[in-house]
Design a protein around this motif. Structure first.
Motif, PDB file in Angstrom:
ATOM      1  N   GLY A  57       0.787  -1.223   0.000  1.00  0.00           N
ATOM      2  CA  GLY A  57       0.000   0.000   0.000  1.00  0.00           C
ATOM      3  C   GLY A  57       0.821   1.276   0.000  1.00  0.00           C
ATOM      4  N   LYS A  58       2.129   1.159   0.227  1.00  0.00           N
ATOM      5  CA  LYS A  58       2.980   2.349   0.249  1.00  0.00           C
ATOM      6  C   LYS A  58       3.229   2.850  -1.170  1.00  0.00           C
ATOM      7  N   LYS A  59       3.465   4.155  -1.256  1.00  0.00           N
ATOM      8  CA  LYS A  59       3.863   4.765  -2.523  1.00  0.00           C
ATOM      9  C   LYS A  59       5.383   4.809  -2.589  1.00  0.00           C
ATOM     10  N   ILE A  60       5.952   4.435  -3.715  1.00  0.00           N
ATOM     11  CA  ILE A  60       7.397   4.469  -3.863  1.00  0.00           C
ATOM     12  C   ILE A  60       7.784   5.092  -5.196  1.00  0.00           C
ATOM     13  N   THR A  61       8.939   5.720  -5.194  1.00  0.00           N
ATOM     14  CA  THR A  61       9.514   6.242  -6.431  1.00  0.00           C
ATOM     15  C   THR A  61      10.934   5.736  -6.562  1.00  0.00           C
ATOM     16  N   LEU A  62      11.208   5.112  -7.683  1.00  0.00           N
ATOM     17  CA  LEU A  62      12.568   4.684  -8.010  1.00  0.00           C
ATOM     18  C   LEU A  62      13.195   5.760  -8.893  1.00  0.00           C
ATOM     19  N   GLU A  63      14.353   6.236  -8.452  1.00  0.00           N
ATOM     20  CA  GLU A  63      15.000   7.327  -9.164  1.00  0.00           C
ATOM     21  C   GLU A  63      15.995   6.784 -10.190  1.00  0.00           C
ATOM     22  N   CYS A  64      16.109   7.500 -11.300  1.00  0.00           N
ATOM     23  CA  CYS A  64      17.074   7.145 -12.335  1.00  0.00           C
ATOM     24  C   CYS A  64      17.583   8.418 -12.984  1.00  0.00           C
ATOM     25  N   SER A  65      18.897   8.546 -13.024  1.00  0.00           N
ATOM     26  CA  SER A  65      19.509   9.698 -13.679  1.00  0.00           C
ATOM     27  C   SER A  65      20.659   9.235 -14.551  1.00  0.00           C
ATOM     28  N   LEU A 117       5.291   3.875  -8.135  1.00  0.00           N
ATOM     29  CA  LEU A 117       4.186   2.950  -7.829  1.00  0.00           C
ATOM     30  C   LEU A 117       3.336   3.616  -6.767  1.00  0.00           C
ATOM     31  N   GLU A 118       2.079   3.893  -7.090  1.00  0.00           N
ATOM     32  CA  GLU A 118       1.220   4.623  -6.142  1.00  0.00           C
ATOM     33  C   GLU A 118       0.865   3.774  -4.927  1.00  0.00           C
ATOM     34  N   SER A 119       0.681   2.482  -5.151  1.00  0.00           N
ATOM     35  CA  SER A 119       0.298   1.594  -4.050  1.00  0.00           C
ATOM     36  C   SER A 119       0.954   0.236  -4.294  1.00  0.00           C
ATOM     37  N   ALA A 120       2.051   0.011  -3.613  1.00  0.00           N
ATOM     38  CA  ALA A 120       2.831  -1.203  -3.879  1.00  0.00           C
ATOM     39  C   ALA A 120       2.122  -2.451  -3.379  1.00  0.00           C
ATOM     40  N   ARG A 121       2.299  -3.524  -4.132  1.00  0.00           N
ATOM     41  CA  ARG A 121       1.752  -4.836  -3.768  1.00  0.00           C
ATOM     42  C   ARG A 121       2.864  -5.860  -3.861  1.00  0.00           C
ATOM     43  N   PRO A 122       2.702  -7.000  -3.171  1.00  0.00           N
ATOM     44  CA  PRO A 122       3.732  -8.052  -3.255  1.00  0.00           C
ATOM     45  C   PRO A 122       4.049  -8.477  -4.684  1.00  0.00           C
TER      46      PRO A 122
END
Lengths: 114, 113
Positions: free
Chosen positions: B16-24, B78-83
Motif C-alpha cells: 500500500g505504500k507509494k514508492i519512487t525509483l530514481e534514475c539519472s 508505484l502509487e500503491s505497492a503490492r507483493p
C-alpha cells in the motif's frame, strides 16, 4: 515476427575451457547485434556489438563474437573461461522498423566449475 | 559507457505504500527505458521515453507510472505497492547514434511485504 533465441538456458564449463554461447535471430535484414553480461544482483554490462564490417568483433573481458549472416547467428566465444565469468549472458538485436526497437533474448546462465 | 544512477539499490516496503525509483543519466541521452526483471528471468520493457515530456508504455503492462521532465531524469512511481511488484527494476538509456546502443544502471531491487 522478429525474435531472438538463445537456445541454451544454462551451460556449465570447466575453468580454463573454451566457451561458446549461441544466439539466433529472426529478422528480414541484418540487425544491430549486442551481447550483454549480468552478474548476480547487477545491471547489464555491454560486452560487444556488431553493426557492420568485419564479422568477428572483439569485446571486453576477452570475449569475441562472430556474425554469420547465412545462419542468422551471433555466437559469443571465449577461449579460456575464468571463474569470474559465471553470470547471465543476454543477446540482443536492434531493429530499425520505422521506430527503433531492441529485443533481448531470454538469457543463458553460465556456470563455471573448478 | 553511459553513467546511469539508480536509487535506491534495495528497498523493502509494506503493501500500500507509494514508492519512487530514481534514475539519472549524465550522458545527455534522449532515450530512456525501464525494464522489469524477476530473478534469473528475462527482461521486460515496461516504459520508455524518447525525450522530455514523452513517455510510452512498453511491452509488459505495469501499474507503475513514469515522468520525463528533464532529459537526465526518468523516475518510476508505484502509487500503491503490492507483493506482486516485487522484482528488480532496471533503468537504461541509449544514444541516438547508429545502432541505438542501450546502457544500463545497476538496478533497483524492490521487495513488497
Amino acid at each position: 515476427a522478429q525474435s531472438v533465441t538463445q537456445p541454451d538456458i544454462h551451460i556449465t564449463v570447466s575453468e580454463g575451457a573454451s566457451l561458446e554461447l549461441r544466439c539466433n535471430y529472426s529478422y528480414g535484414a541484418t540487425p544491430y547485434l549486442f551481447w550483454y553480461v549480468q552478474s548476480p544482483g547487477q545491471g547489464l554490462q555491454l560486452l560487444l556489438k556488431y553493426f557492420s564490417g568485419d564479422t568477428l568483433v572483439q569485446g571486453i573481458k576477452g570475449f569475441e563474437a562472430e556474425f554469420k549472416r547465412s545462419q542468422s547467428s551471433f555466437n559469443l566465444r571465449k577461449p579460456s573461461v575464468h571463474w569470474s565469468d559465471a553470470a547471465e549472458y543476454f543477446c540482443a538485436v536492434g531493429l530499425n522498423t520505422g521506430g527503433f526497437k531492441t529485443i533481448f533474448g531470454a538469457g543463458t546462465r553460465l556456470f563455471v566449475k573448478a | 559507457e553511459a553513467d546511469i544512477y539508480q536509487t535506491p539499490r534495495y528497498l523493502v516496503i509494506g503493501t500500500g505504500k507509494k514508492i519512487t525509483l530514481e534514475c539519472s543519466q549524465t550522458m545527455g541521452h534522449d532515450k530512456m527505458y525501464w525494464y522489469q526483471q524477476d530473478p534469473g528471468m528475462e527482461l521486460h520493457l515496461i516504459h520508455y521515453s524518447y525525450g522530455v515530456n514523452s513517455t510510452e508504455k512498453g511491452d509488459l503492462s505495469s501499474e507503475s507510472t513514469v515522468s520525463r521532465i528533464r532529459t537526465e531524469h526518468f523516475p518510476l512511481t508505484l502509487e500503491s505497492a503490492r507483493p506482486s511488484h516485487t522484482s528488480q527494476y532496471l533503468c537504461a538509456s541509449s544514444d541516438s547514434g547508429r545502432g541505438n546502443t542501450i546502457y544500463f544502471g545497476e538496478g533497483s531491487w524492490l521487495t513488497v511485504v
